[in-house]
Design a protein around this motif. Structure first.
Motif, PDB file in Angstrom:
ATOM      1  N   ASP A 159     -14.050   3.145   7.155  1.00 63.57           N
ATOM      2  CA  ASP A 159     -14.578   3.010   5.543  1.00 63.57           C
ATOM      3  C   ASP A 159     -13.748   2.926   4.605  1.00 63.57           C
ATOM      4  O   ASP A 159     -12.452   3.594   5.456  1.00 63.57           O
ATOM      5  CB  ASP A 159     -15.807   3.838   5.472  1.00 63.57           C
ATOM      6  CG  ASP A 159     -16.831   3.529   6.398  1.00 63.57           C
ATOM      7  OD1 ASP A 159     -16.917   2.599   7.043  1.00 63.57           O
ATOM      8  OD2 ASP A 159     -17.985   4.195   6.108  1.00 63.57           O
ATOM      9  N   GLY A 160     -14.041   3.206   3.742  1.00 62.44           N
ATOM     10  CA  GLY A 160     -12.070   3.046   2.650  1.00 62.44           C
ATOM     11  C   GLY A 160     -12.325   2.486   1.435  1.00 62.44           C
ATOM     12  O   GLY A 160     -12.820   1.532   1.407  1.00 62.44           O
ATOM     13  N   ALA A 161     -10.907   3.127   0.807  1.00 60.85           N
ATOM     14  CA  ALA A 161     -10.861   2.174  -0.718  1.00 60.85           C
ATOM     15  C   ALA A 161      -9.970   2.281  -1.398  1.00 60.85           C
ATOM     16  O   ALA A 161      -9.040   3.644  -0.790  1.00 60.85           O
ATOM     17  CB  ALA A 161     -12.324   2.209  -1.590  1.00 60.85           C
ATOM     18  N   GLY A 162      -9.079   1.381  -1.774  1.00 64.45           N
ATOM     19  CA  GLY A 162      -7.755   1.217  -2.082  1.00 64.45           C
ATOM     20  C   GLY A 162      -7.944   0.438  -3.785  1.00 64.45           C
ATOM     21  O   GLY A 162      -8.597  -0.513  -3.762  1.00 64.45           O
ATOM     22  N   ALA A 163      -6.911   1.269  -4.314  1.00 61.16           N
ATOM     23  CA  ALA A 163      -7.365   0.960  -5.843  1.00 61.16           C
ATOM     24  C   ALA A 163      -5.955   0.041  -6.394  1.00 61.16           C
ATOM     25  O   ALA A 163      -4.797   1.202  -6.270  1.00 61.16           O
ATOM     26  CB  ALA A 163      -7.710   1.307  -7.045  1.00 61.16           C
ATOM     27  N   VAL A 164      -5.456  -0.598  -7.140  1.00 60.91           N
ATOM     28  CA  VAL A 164      -4.981  -0.704  -8.475  1.00 60.91           C
ATOM     29  C   VAL A 164      -4.710  -0.674  -9.861  1.00 60.91           C
ATOM     30  O   VAL A 164      -6.643  -1.227 -10.273  1.00 60.91           O
ATOM     31  CB  VAL A 164      -3.291  -2.042  -8.024  1.00 60.91           C
ATOM     32  CG1 VAL A 164      -3.126  -1.590  -6.915  1.00 60.91           C
ATOM     33  CG2 VAL A 164      -4.494  -3.313  -7.615  1.00 60.91           C
ATOM     34  N   VAL A 165      -4.490  -0.726 -10.442  1.00 62.97           N
ATOM     35  CA  VAL A 165      -3.855  -1.019 -11.842  1.00 62.97           C
ATOM     36  C   VAL A 165      -2.926  -1.930 -12.419  1.00 62.97           C
ATOM     37  O   VAL A 165      -1.516  -1.672 -12.192  1.00 62.97           O
ATOM     38  CB  VAL A 165      -3.718   0.348 -12.910  1.00 62.97           C
ATOM     39  CG1 VAL A 165      -3.424   0.345 -14.485  1.00 62.97           C
ATOM     40  CG2 VAL A 165      -5.366   0.905 -12.612  1.00 62.97           C
ATOM     41  N   LEU A 166      -3.539  -3.122 -12.984  1.00 65.32           N
ATOM     42  CA  LEU A 166      -2.700  -4.088 -14.063  1.00 65.32           C
ATOM     43  C   LEU A 166      -2.010  -4.247 -14.743  1.00 65.32           C
ATOM     44  O   LEU A 166      -3.598  -4.052 -15.755  1.00 65.32           O
ATOM     45  CB  LEU A 166      -2.678  -5.655 -12.904  1.00 65.32           C
ATOM     46  CG  LEU A 166      -2.712  -5.211 -11.238  1.00 65.32           C
ATOM     47  CD1 LEU A 166      -4.461  -6.659 -11.038  1.00 65.32           C
ATOM     48  CD2 LEU A 166      -1.519  -5.690 -10.784  1.00 65.32           C
ATOM     49  N   THR A 167      -1.208  -4.224 -15.929  1.00 64.52           N
ATOM     50  CA  THR A 167      -1.393  -4.514 -16.911  1.00 64.52           C
ATOM     51  C   THR A 167      -0.283  -5.697 -17.707  1.00 64.52           C
ATOM     52  O   THR A 167       0.811  -6.148 -16.539  1.00 64.52           O
ATOM     53  CB  THR A 167      -1.056  -3.352 -17.503  1.00 64.52           C
ATOM     54  OG1 THR A 167       0.730  -3.024 -17.765  1.00 64.52           O
ATOM     55  CG2 THR A 167      -1.106  -1.929 -17.215  1.00 64.52           C
ATOM     56  N   ALA A 168      -0.386  -5.863 -18.859  1.00 65.78           N
ATOM     57  CA  ALA A 168       0.685  -7.313 -18.991  1.00 65.78           C
ATOM     58  C   ALA A 168       1.984  -6.813 -19.335  1.00 65.78           C
ATOM     59  O   ALA A 168       2.624  -5.544 -19.480  1.00 65.78           O
ATOM     60  CB  ALA A 168       0.313  -8.002 -20.635  1.00 65.78           C
ATOM     61  N   GLY A 169       2.437  -7.174 -18.843  1.00 62.25           N
ATOM     62  CA  GLY A 169       4.598  -7.025 -19.251  1.00 62.25           C
ATOM     63  C   GLY A 169       5.373  -8.360 -18.354  1.00 62.25           C
ATOM     64  O   GLY A 169       4.564  -9.667 -19.172  1.00 62.25           O
ATOM     65  N   ASP A 170       6.285  -8.152 -18.246  1.00 63.79           N
ATOM     66  CA  ASP A 170       7.466  -9.619 -17.776  1.00 63.79           C
ATOM     67  C   ASP A 170       7.329  -9.883 -16.962  1.00 63.79           C
ATOM     68  O   ASP A 170       7.377  -9.080 -15.634  1.00 63.79           O
ATOM     69  CB  ASP A 170       8.576  -9.145 -18.518  1.00 63.79           C
ATOM     70  CG  ASP A 170       9.360 -10.206 -18.484  1.00 63.79           C
ATOM     71  OD1 ASP A 170       9.257 -11.338 -19.478  1.00 63.79           O
ATOM     72  OD2 ASP A 170       9.980 -10.423 -17.533  1.00 63.79           O
ATOM     73  N   ARG A 171       7.869 -11.375 -16.330  1.00 62.35           N
ATOM     74  CA  ARG A 171       7.610 -11.600 -14.873  1.00 62.35           C
ATOM     75  C   ARG A 171       9.120 -11.057 -14.386  1.00 62.35           C
ATOM     76  O   ARG A 171       9.332 -11.225 -13.299  1.00 62.35           O
ATOM     77  CB  ARG A 171       7.988 -13.208 -14.405  1.00 62.35           C
ATOM     78  CG  ARG A 171       7.636 -13.716 -13.487  1.00 62.35           C
ATOM     79  CD  ARG A 171       7.377 -15.246 -13.750  1.00 62.35           C
ATOM     80  NE  ARG A 171       7.778 -15.972 -12.029  1.00 62.35           N
ATOM     81  CZ  ARG A 171       6.552 -16.154 -11.517  1.00 62.35           C
ATOM     82  NH1 ARG A 171       5.920 -14.992 -11.379  1.00 62.35           N
ATOM     83  NH2 ARG A 171       7.020 -16.546 -10.338  1.00 62.35           N
ATOM     84  N   ASP A 172       9.804 -11.015 -14.913  1.00 55.96           N
ATOM     85  CA  ASP A 172      11.095 -10.163 -14.397  1.00 55.96           C
ATOM     86  C   ASP A 172      10.842  -8.609 -13.871  1.00 55.96           C
ATOM     87  O   ASP A 172      12.183  -7.841 -13.686  1.00 55.96           O
ATOM     88  CB  ASP A 172      12.486 -10.224 -14.837  1.00 55.96           C
ATOM     89  CG  ASP A 172      12.617 -12.216 -15.958  1.00 55.96           C
ATOM     90  OD1 ASP A 172      12.778 -12.503 -14.340  1.00 55.96           O
ATOM     91  OD2 ASP A 172      12.522 -11.565 -16.168  1.00 55.96           O
ATOM     92  N   GLU A 173       9.970  -8.138 -14.196  1.00 58.87           N
ATOM     93  CA  GLU A 173       9.558  -6.477 -14.296  1.00 58.87           C
ATOM     94  C   GLU A 173       8.851  -6.506 -12.717  1.00 58.87           C
ATOM     95  O   GLU A 173       8.108  -7.599 -11.636  1.00 58.87           O
ATOM     96  CB  GLU A 173       8.881  -5.920 -14.510  1.00 58.87           C
ATOM     97  CG  GLU A 173       8.905  -5.793 -16.179  1.00 58.87           C
ATOM     98  CD  GLU A 173       7.911  -4.565 -16.460  1.00 58.87           C
ATOM     99  OE1 GLU A 173       7.295  -4.207 -16.515  1.00 58.87           O
ATOM    100  OE2 GLU A 173       6.906  -5.508 -17.763  1.00 58.87           O
ATOM    101  N   PRO A 174       9.961  -5.296 -11.892  1.00 59.00           N
ATOM    102  CA  PRO A 174       9.502  -5.366 -10.756  1.00 59.00           C
ATOM    103  C   PRO A 174       7.746  -4.243 -10.460  1.00 59.00           C
ATOM    104  O   PRO A 174       7.589  -4.245 -11.856  1.00 59.00           O
ATOM    105  CB  PRO A 174       9.748  -3.374 -10.078  1.00 59.00           C
ATOM    106  CG  PRO A 174      11.214  -4.018 -10.906  1.00 59.00           C
ATOM    107  CD  PRO A 174      10.857  -4.718 -12.056  1.00 59.00           C
ATOM    108  N   GLY A 175       7.224  -5.107  -9.597  1.00 57.07           N
ATOM    109  CA  GLY A 175       5.530  -4.870  -9.887  1.00 57.07           C
ATOM    110  C   GLY A 175       4.629  -6.184 -10.602  1.00 57.07           C
ATOM    111  O   GLY A 175       3.564  -6.018 -10.058  1.00 57.07           O
TER     112      GLY A 175
END
Ligand code: UT7
Length: 333
Positions: A159-175
């Motif tokens: 059992d477990g859980a993981g989460a990410v927050v994504l927001t609008a940015g630029d394709r050249d940015e890390p992430g």
């Protein structure tokens, strides 16, 4: 400028109770040696009675929001095989418990590929302009669907859980999520299945066998398909990003079996020391597996900002997928 979905924060949680291989061997015809040698798993975490998937999802989601320093998103996606209820979806409950109000919220059912399917829909929502920010959570309480008498599945999942927050940015940015490749083959649906509880069984007019209410898996056939499909999806992503295999710093595959990870990495040509492995500590956590592995690697010095990360997964459906991003300088809680 090219609009992209950019990873801004990562959160992960496992329930406190640890179940070792030796503990399982006390009630099942298995052994620590078999489980370690066939899977690489040494222990898994199991939820306490009364804890459901949304409880873990809320915890991981809150951590990801804190890591991203945000108190709002436009969309919540929960990838899970073990929703709190067959109906309704778990995501709206998670969104409201996180204090996110009346935002759009839905579940993804792609079993162990769920996190990558969620990442894909989140990326599409952001790139299209439909959303500025998305919380993607992979959360599972497999202990609720495992047959306690089935040694072929009980020793594998946790059992477990993981989460990410994504927001609008630029394709050249890390992430920035650079590519996502997804696939499915419904002719192999029976390889991973809970036969009962859905319309097929309920409308059959036949009595329910208790065994059919549990998760079952044809491990050998899944193993072969997983290797083939994870490799294929990873190659497709490499081709589209223009990355060479040599330039991949970390391969983060779905943590199903260390032998699957090693075989996929070997076939791709990724050196063994670039393969992220945390299944020894948490087992196979299905939709939570990739974010848990990313968090473990980031927190233990196994993943650093600027590194090229290749993700791949395979799960019930059957489904598979891969993705690629440059690891950003983010907080991980
Ligand atoms: O997360 C979604 C995707 N899932 C996966 O990717 C899982 C993929 N599959 C696997 O990881 C592996 O197939 C397993 C770990 C599930 C099984 O490993 P395997 O090397 O494929 O073993 P097997 O199923 O071929 O079984 C070998 C033997 C059998 O006995 P016989 O027929 O050779 O006498 C099994 O009955 O091992 C036996 N066995 C066990 N023995 C001790 C099966 N489970 C156990 C066990 N302990 N827990």
């Amino acid at each position: 400028m090219s609009r992209a979905a950019v990873l801004r924060g990562l959160g992960a949680v496992v329930p406190p109770r640890v179940v070792t291989n030796d503990e399982l061997a006390q009630r099942l015809d298995t052994s620590d040696a078999w489980i370690r040698s066939r899977t690489g798993i040494a222990q898994r975490h199991v939820s306490a009675p009364g804890t459901a998937t949304s409880d873990l999802a809320v915890d991981a989601g809150a951590r990801a929001l804190k890591a991203a320093d945000r108190d709002h998103v436009d969309l919540v996606v929960v990838a899970t095989t073990t929703p709190d209820h067959p109906c309704p979806a778990t995501a709206p409950t998670v969104a409201s418990r996180l204090g996110l109000g009346t935002v759009a919220a839905y579940d993804i059912a792609a079993v162990c590929t769920g996190f990558l399917y969620g990442l894909s829909t989140a990326t599409a929502a952001i790139v299209s302009g439909m959303a500025e920010s998305v919380l993607v959570i992979g959360a599972e309480t497999y202990s609720s669907i495992l047959n306690p008498n089935d040694r072929t599945t009980s020793v594998i999942f946790g059992d477990g859980a993981g989460a990410v927050v994504l927001t609008a940015g630029d394709r050249d940015e890390p992430g920035a999520v650079l590519e996502v490749d997804l696939g499915s083959d419904g002719t192999l649906a029976e390889l991973i299945m809970i036969p009962a509880g859905g319309s097929r069984q309920r409308l059959s007019g036949l009595p329910v066998s208790p065994d059919d209410t549990y998760f079952r898996m044809d491990g050998k056939r899944v193993f072969r398909s997983a290797v083939e499909r994870m490799e294929g999806a990873a190659r497709a992503v490499l081709e589209r990003t223009g990355w060479t295999v040599d330039s991949v710093d970390r391969f983060v595959g779905h943590q199903a079996n260390v032998r699957i990870l090693a075989t996929v990495a070997e076939q791709l040509g990724v050196p063994r020391d670039r393969v992220v492995v945390n299944l020894d500590k948490v087992g196979n956590t299905s939709a939570a597996s990739i974010p848990l592995a990313l968090a473990d690697a980031a927190n233990s010095g196994g993943l650093a900002a600027g590194e090229r990360v290749l993700l791949a997964a395979f799960g019930g459906g059957v489904t598979w997928g891969a993705s690629a991003l440059v690891w950003p300088d983010i907080s991980v809680f």
